[in-house]
Design a protein around this motif. Structure first.
Motif, mmCIF file in Angstrom:
data_model
loop_
_atom_site.group_PDB
_atom_site.id
_atom_site.type_symbol
_atom_site.label_atom_id
_atom_site.label_comp_id
_atom_site.label_asym_id
_atom_site.label_seq_id
_atom_site.Cartn_x
_atom_site.Cartn_y
_atom_site.Cartn_z
ATOM 1 N N ASN A 18 0.850 -1.184 0.000
ATOM 2 C CA ASN A 18 0.000 0.000 0.000
ATOM 3 C C ASN A 18 0.888 1.237 0.000
ATOM 4 N N VAL A 19 0.850 1.993 -1.103
ATOM 5 C CA VAL A 19 1.697 3.173 -1.266
ATOM 6 C C VAL A 19 0.817 4.420 -1.194
ATOM 7 N N PRO A 20 0.940 5.259 -0.151
ATOM 8 C CA PRO A 20 0.131 6.485 -0.060
ATOM 9 C C PRO A 20 0.452 7.449 -1.204
ATOM 10 N N ASN A 21 -0.543 8.210 -1.635
ATOM 11 C CA ASN A 21 -0.307 9.149 -2.736
ATOM 12 C C ASN A 21 -0.030 10.564 -2.248
ATOM 13 N N PHE A 22 -0.040 10.780 -0.940
ATOM 14 C CA PHE A 22 0.378 12.081 -0.416
ATOM 15 C C PHE A 22 0.750 11.935 1.055
ATOM 16 N N PHE A 23 1.500 12.935 1.565
ATOM 17 C CA PHE A 23 1.742 13.045 3.003
ATOM 18 C C PHE A 23 2.057 14.503 3.324
ATOM 19 N N THR A 24 1.983 14.845 4.605
ATOM 20 C CA THR A 24 2.075 16.256 5.034
ATOM 21 C C THR A 24 3.141 16.393 6.112
ATOM 22 N N PRO A 25 4.404 16.521 5.732
ATOM 23 C CA PRO A 25 5.496 16.606 6.715
ATOM 24 C C PRO A 25 5.586 17.983 7.385
ATOM 25 N N ASN A 26 4.609 18.310 8.224
ATOM 26 C CA ASN A 26 4.586 19.612 8.900
ATOM 27 C C ASN A 26 4.757 19.481 10.411
ATOM 28 N N PHE A 80 0.824 13.935 12.561
ATOM 29 C CA PHE A 80 -0.148 13.171 11.774
ATOM 30 C C PHE A 80 0.274 13.166 10.310
ATOM 31 N N ASN A 81 0.490 11.967 9.793
ATOM 32 C CA ASN A 81 0.836 11.807 8.377
ATOM 33 C C ASN A 81 2.100 12.582 7.997
ATOM 34 N N ASP A 82 3.084 12.577 8.914
ATOM 35 C CA ASP A 82 4.306 13.351 8.666
ATOM 36 C C ASP A 82 5.303 12.635 7.768
ATOM 37 N N THR A 83 5.153 11.329 7.584
ATOM 38 C CA THR A 83 6.084 10.577 6.742
ATOM 39 C C THR A 83 5.315 9.762 5.709
ATOM 40 N N TRP A 84 6.017 9.448 4.654
ATOM 41 C CA TRP A 84 5.475 8.606 3.579
ATOM 42 C C TRP A 84 5.869 7.165 3.903
ATOM 43 N N VAL A 85 4.902 6.354 4.320
ATOM 44 C CA VAL A 85 5.156 4.989 4.783
ATOM 45 C C VAL A 85 4.581 3.997 3.782
ATOM 46 N N ILE A 86 5.426 3.087 3.306
ATOM 47 C CA ILE A 86 5.000 2.066 2.345
ATOM 48 C C ILE A 86 4.614 0.815 3.138
ATOM 49 N N ASP A 87 3.351 0.601 3.322
ATOM 50 C CA ASP A 87 2.884 -0.562 4.094
ATOM 51 C C ASP A 87 3.071 -1.849 3.295
ATOM 52 N N TRP A 135 9.783 7.761 4.108
ATOM 53 C CA TRP A 135 10.558 8.930 3.693
ATOM 54 C C TRP A 135 9.987 10.134 4.416
ATOM 55 N N ASP A 136 10.877 11.003 4.932
ATOM 56 C CA ASP A 136 10.438 12.153 5.717
ATOM 57 C C ASP A 136 10.292 13.426 4.889
ATOM 58 N N GLY A 137 10.455 13.299 3.559
ATOM 59 C CA GLY A 137 10.290 14.480 2.714
ATOM 60 C C GLY A 137 11.494 15.405 2.717
ATOM 61 N N GLY A 154 4.879 5.230 -9.472
ATOM 62 C CA GLY A 154 3.798 6.167 -9.224
ATOM 63 C C GLY A 154 4.335 7.489 -8.730
ATOM 64 N N ASN A 155 3.425 8.340 -8.260
ATOM 65 C CA ASN A 155 3.857 9.621 -7.731
ATOM 66 C C ASN A 155 3.206 9.883 -6.383
ATOM 67 N N VAL A 156 3.874 10.675 -5.584
ATOM 68 C CA VAL A 156 3.386 11.042 -4.267
ATOM 69 C C VAL A 156 3.459 12.555 -4.148
ATOM 70 N N THR A 157 2.461 13.168 -3.534
ATOM 71 C CA THR A 157 2.388 14.606 -3.387
ATOM 72 C C THR A 157 2.727 15.003 -1.964
ATOM 73 N N ILE A 158 3.624 15.968 -1.838
ATOM 74 C CA ILE A 158 3.945 16.534 -0.532
ATOM 75 C C ILE A 158 3.157 17.828 -0.359
ATOM 76 N N LYS A 159 2.438 17.924 0.759
ATOM 77 C CA LYS A 159 1.676 19.116 1.099
ATOM 78 C C LYS A 159 2.184 19.626 2.448
ATOM 79 N N ARG A 160 2.658 20.843 2.453
ATOM 80 C CA ARG A 160 3.188 21.406 3.704
ATOM 81 C C ARG A 160 2.250 22.471 4.258
#
Length: 261
Positions: A176-184, A188-195, A226-228, A255-261
């Motif tokens: 399971n690869v998340p398509n976004f994360f918010t390293p702020n 909550f959801n600070d890292t991109w974790v590949i389950d 990945w911590d962004g 694929g691609n993943v979006t970082i939102k800060r």
């Protein structure tokens, strides 16, 4: 000898006394406590006189256990003697039996995809391990590239005592690869974790920016997130591309993943 007419006759006969025959149950022995051990007192003795062989069957048996059969089942260590009678002689011998503790398979680890690790206790280390063929022993307790289905694992200890376990493997990987994360740093959801990729620790993850620059490359055995950051600095909010090379299945996930800060 004189007959009625006063005639005398005589004859000579040689008599040899039988020597006391030897008898043995065998050598002292050792066994594994999981084994069935039977001592056989034998059915007969063979002797030879003047080039001729004589077979004398045993008639009676008396063991120190109270058993009166030819064989004695051993269930614990100790001294065991038997007295046998062959119609002429009573013969006795003693044998000592030691037991070694047998190993026990305490756990099977099937966390990693198509991989089985065997853990043992008791017995006498070091252990050796085999899968499906008990004669193909190895020192390593991990088996890789194991097909799904029923298998048998074996453990043999230093004294040759063994244990086995039958198990069924149904190894799957769900990534399971998340398509976004918010390293702020809000927790909550600070890292991109590949389950799921932790089940395939030899897999490699590659992360690129939109221009194809490699930002990070790491193995699943080192990290699954990945911590962004790139060179210890946060990368800007944007889309980033990844390639996950799954091993040993040799499959690529892109694929691609979006970082939102």
């Amino acid at each position: 000898m004189i007959d009625e007419f006063g005639c005398i006759g005589w004859d000579t006969k040689v008599v040899d006394l039988l020597g006391y025959p030897g008898y043995t149950l065998g050598n002292d022995t050792t066994a594994c406590d999981s084994d069935e051990l039977i001592i056989d007192a034998g059915a007969e003795r063979i002797s030879e006189y003047s080039g001729e062989q004589t077979i004398t069957p045993f008639i009676d048996y008396t063991w120190n256990t109270g058993n009166q059969e030819q064989t004695q089942e051993i269930t614990e260590p100790g001294d065991y003697w038997v007295e046998i009678f062959d119609g002429c002689f009573y013969l006795r011998d003693t044998i000592h039996v030691d037991y070694y503790p047998s190993p026990e398979i305490t756990r099977l680890d099937t966390l990693y995809y198509a991989q089985v690790s065997v853990f043992a206790d008791n017995g006498t280390s070091p252990y050796q391990f085999a899968m499906d063929d008990e004669n193909r022993l190895q020192n390593e307790n991990t088996f890789k590239n194991v097909q799904n289905g029923e298998h048998t694992v074996y453990v043999e200890d230093k004294n040759g005592c063994t244990a086995l376990k039958v198990f069924s493997l149904n190894s799957t990987y769900d990534i399971n690869v998340p398509n976004f994360f918010t390293p702020n740093n809000d927790g909550f959801n600070d890292t991109w974790v590949i389950d799921g990729v932790e089940r395939l620790p030899d897999s490699e993850i590659f992360i690129y920016d939109r221009y194809g620059k490699l930002l990070r490359r790491f193995k699943a055995s080192e990290s699954i997130s990945w911590d962004g950051e790139y060179q210890n600095k946060p990368v800007p909010s944007d889309d980033y591309w990844y390639v996950i090379h799954l091993q040993p299945v040799d499959k690529l996930i892109k694929g691609n993943v979006t970082i939102k800060r």
